[in-house]
Design a protein around this motif. Structure first.
Motif, PDB file in Angstrom:
ATOM      1  N   LYS A  33      -4.748   6.242 -11.089  1.00  0.00           N
ATOM      2  CA  LYS A  33      -6.041   5.592 -11.309  1.00  0.00           C
ATOM      3  C   LYS A  33      -5.877   4.085 -11.152  1.00  0.00           C
ATOM      4  N   VAL A  34      -6.977   3.416 -10.878  1.00  0.00           N
ATOM      5  CA  VAL A  34      -6.961   1.960 -10.810  1.00  0.00           C
ATOM      6  C   VAL A  34      -6.558   1.403 -12.176  1.00  0.00           C
TER       7      VAL A  34
ATOM      8  N   LYS B 256     -10.081   6.812  -0.440  1.00  0.00           N
ATOM      9  CA  LYS B 256      -9.879   8.175   0.079  1.00  0.00           C
ATOM     10  C   LYS B 256     -10.222   8.182   1.567  1.00  0.00           C
TER      11      LYS B 256
ATOM     12  N   SER C 223      -2.469  13.137  -7.614  1.00  0.00           N
ATOM     13  CA  SER C 223      -3.695  12.371  -7.416  1.00  0.00           C
ATOM     14  C   SER C 223      -4.531  12.282  -8.690  1.00  0.00           C
TER      15      SER C 223
ATOM     16  N   GLY D  61      -3.481   3.858  -1.910  1.00  0.00           N
ATOM     17  CA  GLY D  61      -3.503   2.972  -3.069  1.00  0.00           C
ATOM     18  C   GLY D  61      -3.068   1.568  -2.699  1.00  0.00           C
TER      19      GLY D  61
ATOM     20  N   VAL E 281      -5.205   9.821  -0.052  1.00  0.00           N
ATOM     21  CA  VAL E 281      -5.670   8.679  -0.819  1.00  0.00           C
ATOM     22  C   VAL E 281      -4.692   7.530  -0.639  1.00  0.00           C
TER      23      VAL E 281
ATOM     24  N   LEU F 169      -8.213   2.139  -4.874  1.00  0.00           N
ATOM     25  CA  LEU F 169      -7.903   3.441  -4.295  1.00  0.00           C
ATOM     26  C   LEU F 169      -8.955   3.752  -3.237  1.00  0.00           C
TER      27      LEU F 169
ATOM     28  N   ILE G 223      -0.742   8.398  -1.613  1.00  0.00           N
ATOM     29  CA  ILE G 223      -0.506   9.195  -2.806  1.00  0.00           C
ATOM     30  C   ILE G 223      -0.087  10.602  -2.417  1.00  0.00           C
TER      31      ILE G 223
ATOM     32  N   ILE H  32      -1.979  -0.833  -9.751  1.00  0.00           N
ATOM     33  CA  ILE H  32      -2.925  -0.356  -8.743  1.00  0.00           C
ATOM     34  C   ILE H  32      -4.267  -1.053  -8.950  1.00  0.00           C
TER      35      ILE H  32
ATOM     36  N   HIS I 201       0.851  -1.193   0.000  1.00  0.00           N
ATOM     37  CA  HIS I 201       0.000   0.000   0.000  1.00  0.00           C
ATOM     38  C   HIS I 201       0.881   1.236   0.000  1.00  0.00           C
TER      39      HIS I 201
END
Length: 550
Positions: free
Chosen positions: A77-78, A100, A73, A134, A132, A98, A66, A95, A63
């Motif tokens: 993206k995934v 938040k 950010s 990840g 965030v 994500l 970000i 990734i 993990h």
């Protein structure tokens, strides 16, 4: 279920962390130089920092928080590929989630006791406590080599399995495009350009040899873009500068015939030869049939009857080079060794085959003459109504082409079969005449460079024997759970994460798994350049055109 936010320290940007005396930015640049590439401007910058979270980092997952610096950010993206320096190499991952988090809002009781009109942002620096998190699945380890080969040629490292977890505090960095191309197994020089990666934005250029190293399956529900993808693949064949293998297309609905007729490819690309043959003009060369062919076409024939038929057939072939089904019937009638009942049964079955009007002394088209490099042969079966007649044609074309290839009479070829589940069904079917031949090519074709491209909208109805031999699968949207489960059991390289995303793919998006790529690749199929649909329009346009008919 992990509980995010508890026990995490606040991160306000991620500094450039160093590990083992190396700076990650220079490390990625060094890797880029050693693969003979120039690092593009703005790539490979830090996007976050690895943290200790639960039982991670381990060799499978880590993990990271970000960074807010440089507005990273928006770039994260995934599905994005990232890398982390570890043990003089790069741990590469993707990734997969994500989350938040804002610690001001972790405790529900705090919000419950507050007044509804209270604006937390006006009282507390809420935005400074938001970050965030990840989650990354580790995909492999890319060693950075210290030396280079003699003569100045760069040494290209091989992707290895990651055996050491990344270190907490390490900088997470976006992958440089050139390095990502190598990691995924793309061929940026002369690969087949199928589209663009959804998140990383990298052109997907698949190596031809890897794509058809064994066999290819294109699977999707109706309307998801299967035929459009095949047309893009054909465009790459047509505009290629080097010799390409001949392609045979079993066109069950006539869409490829209409497409080539409307696209005028003959004048635009004279190097590529397009041969279109309607189903009613296809002739099966009777002398080229085998005992297995007759058993497939006449399934009620007993072994003894089959033995007698093949004896007469072989005697006829030795005496005449060219003969048709009527000649075979005449030879049966004049054979003194056959009993009356055997003659009547064999003649009756041969008469039924003769009703199709396609068994002749010579074949048309002549496969040994037509299947040359840079040739696309379309066999349009849309005008035929008999399912068994279509099955017999597909069986003959497949077996004849495979025979010619084994004898090196034709170059390596690709056989494209639309609605493949009709010709190679999972369940045994009486009319599935072509099933045995296609399964044979699926098992043995690799040794002779005879490749299949199977297209189906019902994977669950497609033979597992054949589908498991398709080392590369391109899957567009599939929502039926039975189809998804069939795809999962037939392909060991489809990850659970990829399977979940397949059901929600938009039209025109796909995932490539198998030998053509080193890891599953999601892409948006590129727009066609010159091939166009031969259809006049949709339902309303077709209705209007019908009403205008005299």
């Amino acid at each position: 279920m992990p509980v995010y936010g508890r026990g995490l320290q606040k991160f306000r940007g991620a500094p450039r962390f160093k590990k083992h005396g190396h700076d990650l930015g220079s490390m990625v640049e060094q890797a880029s130089l050693q693969t003979s590439f120039k690092q593009p401007a703005g790539s490979g910058r830090s996007i976050g920092t690895v943290i200790s979270f639960g039982s991670t980092p381990d060799i499978y997952t880590f993990h990271f928080v970000i960074s807010n610096a440089l507005d990273a950010s928006r770039q994260v993206k995934v599905g994005k590929h990232v890398c982390v320096l570890e043990n003089d190499g790069l741990v590469i991952g993707q990734i997969v989630n994500l989350v938040k988090i804002n610690e001001y809002f972790l405790n529900a009781n705090t919000l419950k006791e507050s007044r509804p009109q209270v604006n937390f942002a006006s009282i507390f620096p809420v935005d400074q406590w938001e970050y965030v998190l990840g989650e990354v699945n580790v995909m492999g380890f890319y060693p950075v080599l210290d030396g280079q080969k003699k003569g100045g040629a760069a040494s290209l490292p091989v992707v290895e399995k990651s055996i050491v977890p990344v270190s907490p505090g390490s900088s997470v960095q976006a992958m440089i495009p050139e390095l990502l191309e190598k990691f995924l197994g793309f061929n940026s020089l002369d690969g087949l350009h199928l589209g663009t990666m959804d998140v990383d934005g990298l052109p997907v250029k698949v190596d031809l040899a890897k794509l058809f190293q064994k066999h290819l399956a294109i699977l999707a529900m109706s309307g998801a873009g299967k035929s459009y993808l095949v047309s893009v693949l054909l465009e790459e064949f047509i505009k290629a500068r080097k010799a390409m293998p001949p392609v045979i297309i079993i066109d069950t609905h006539g869409e490829y015939t209409a497409m080539f007729n409307a696209s005028n490819t003959k004048n635009k690309f004279p190097r590529t030869k397009i041969e279109i043959t309607g189903g009613s003009f296809i002739q099966i060369g009777t002398p080229f049939l085998t005992g297995g062919s007759f058993f497939n076409y006449m399934p009620n024939m007993s072994p003894v009857q089959g033995r007698d038929l093949m004896r007469v057939f072989n005697e006829l072939r030795q005496s005449k080079k060219k003969f048709d089904l009527q000649d075979l019937v005449a030879a049966l009638e004049s054979d003194a060794k056959l009993g009356k009942k055997t003659k009547e049964a064999l003649e009756g079955w041969l008469y039924q085959l003769g009703q199709y009007g396609m068994f002749a002394a010579t074949e048309h088209p002549r496969l040994d003459e037509m299947l040359k490099p840079n040739t696309i042969a379309v066999l349009d079966l849309s005008g035929l109504t008999s399912s068994k007649q279509k099955q017999i044609i597909v069986d003959y074309i497949a077996s004849r082409a495979f025979y010619l290839r084994k004898n090196r009479s034709i170059p390596p070829f690709v056989l494209v079969i639309e609605e493949a589940h009709q010709f190679v069904p999972q369940a045994a079917a009486e009319n599935a005449v072509a099933r045995h031949t296609i399964e044979t090519i699926a098992r043995e074709g690799r040794k002779f460079f005879a490749s299949l491209c199977l297209i189906s909208q019902r994977p669950v109805n497609l033979s597992t024997t054949v589908l498991s031999q398709c080392n590369t699968q391109i899957v567009l949207r599939v929502s039926n759970p039975y189809d998804l489960d069939h795809i999962r059991t037939s392909s060991e390289k489809i990850t659970p994460e990829a399977l979940k995303m397949i059901a929600s793919l938009p039209v025109g998006s796909a995932v490539i798994v198998g030998s053509a790529v080193n890891t599953p690749v999601f892409l948006k199929v590129r727009p066609r350049e010159f091939l166009v649909d031969g259809k006049e329009g949709g339902l309303l346009e077709e209705l209007e055109a019908f009403n205008k008919q005299p």
